[in-house]
Design a protein around this motif. Structure first.
Motif, PDB file in Angstrom:
ATOM      1  N   GLU A 129       3.306   3.080   8.429  1.00 27.91           N
ATOM      2  CA  GLU A 129       3.951   4.247   9.021  1.00 27.91           C
ATOM      3  C   GLU A 129       5.238   4.651   8.296  1.00 27.91           C
ATOM      4  O   GLU A 129       5.489   5.818   8.086  1.00 27.91           O
ATOM      5  N   PHE A 130       6.068   3.652   7.917  1.00 27.79           N
ATOM      6  CA  PHE A 130       7.384   3.974   7.398  1.00 27.79           C
ATOM      7  C   PHE A 130       7.633   3.510   5.966  1.00 27.79           C
ATOM      8  O   PHE A 130       8.712   3.722   5.438  1.00 27.79           O
ATOM      9  N   PHE A 131       6.686   2.829   5.346  1.00 27.84           N
ATOM     10  CA  PHE A 131       6.895   2.406   3.964  1.00 27.84           C
ATOM     11  C   PHE A 131       5.549   2.188   3.285  1.00 27.84           C
ATOM     12  O   PHE A 131       4.502   2.147   3.912  1.00 27.84           O
ATOM     13  N   SER A 132       5.606   2.054   1.961  1.00 28.07           N
ATOM     14  CA  SER A 132       4.407   1.725   1.184  1.00 28.07           C
ATOM     15  C   SER A 132       4.800   0.711   0.123  1.00 28.07           C
ATOM     16  O   SER A 132       5.962   0.599  -0.266  1.00 28.07           O
ATOM     17  N   GLU A 133       3.809  -0.042  -0.329  1.00 30.53           N
ATOM     18  CA  GLU A 133       4.052  -1.107  -1.296  1.00 30.53           C
ATOM     19  C   GLU A 133       2.893  -1.169  -2.278  1.00 30.53           C
ATOM     20  O   GLU A 133       1.726  -1.095  -1.885  1.00 30.53           O
ATOM     21  N   ASP A 134       3.209  -1.295  -3.578  1.00 27.50           N
ATOM     22  CA  ASP A 134       2.198  -1.437  -4.633  1.00 27.50           C
ATOM     23  C   ASP A 134       2.258  -2.848  -5.197  1.00 27.50           C
ATOM     24  O   ASP A 134       3.336  -3.432  -5.309  1.00 27.50           O
ATOM     25  N   ASP A 135       1.104  -3.350  -5.583  1.00 25.60           N
ATOM     26  CA  ASP A 135       1.014  -4.689  -6.168  1.00 25.60           C
ATOM     27  C   ASP A 135      -0.028  -4.654  -7.281  1.00 25.60           C
ATOM     28  O   ASP A 135      -1.144  -4.173  -7.068  1.00 25.60           O
TER      29      ASP A 135
END
Length: 158
Positions: A129-135
């Motif tokens: 909802e409030f953030f995104s993360e790439d790996d």
């Protein structure tokens, strides 16, 4: 599938998640060309304090086989998976959705009839909802099929 995982390594068993689910795939394979799979699944994740999540999964898998051109056969592969998870439970002022995009691709080179070298890369993006993360990760693996078989099954070490 049923899985149980402890979330606190310092105090095992203090915080646990139970997961139940099923996955189905439609799979087609032509030994001279490659394979294609299309799948879907559902998981139910249950934690402590009444927190739970439903997760829907969709996947596509493609492999292309190249014959031995003098250096051993080579397989190219790619897999895309999408997971949508919705969290629910007591004490939540709002629903939290998470979307996970997972892509893997690579090559498998057969150095011999029982030895394969696999080079792969993976990209994963988690959007909440409030953030995104790439790996991003890369891997190099050696697979060795042992010369002893257990009936129709074989044993592989990697």
């Amino acid at each position: 599938m049923e899985a149980r995982r402890s979330l606190d390594a310092l105090d095992p068993g203090s915080s646990e998640i139970d997961a139940y689910g099923a996955l189905a795939e439609v799979f087609a394979r032509d030994p001279g060309f490659g394979s294609f799979a299309l799948g879907g699944g559902f998981d139910r994740l249950e934690g402590e304090s009444g927190v739970a999540a439903n997760q829907l999964t969709g996947s596509v898998d493609l492999q292309v086989f190249f014959p031995d051109l003098g250096a051993g056969p080579l397989d190219w592969f790619t897999r895309f998976e999408f997971r949508h998870r919705q969290l629910e439970g007591d004490g939540q002022p709002f629903d939290v959705d998470a979307d996970v995009y997972h892509v893997t691709g690579g090559a498998r080179w057969f150095a011999g009839p029982d030895v394969a070298l696999v080079l792969a890369g993976t990209w994963q993006r988690v959007e909440e909802e409030f953030f995104s993360e790439d790996d991003q990760t890369g891997s190099l693996a050696l697979h060795w099929r042992l010369p002893t078989a257990l009936g129709p099954a074989s044993i592989e070490v990697f």
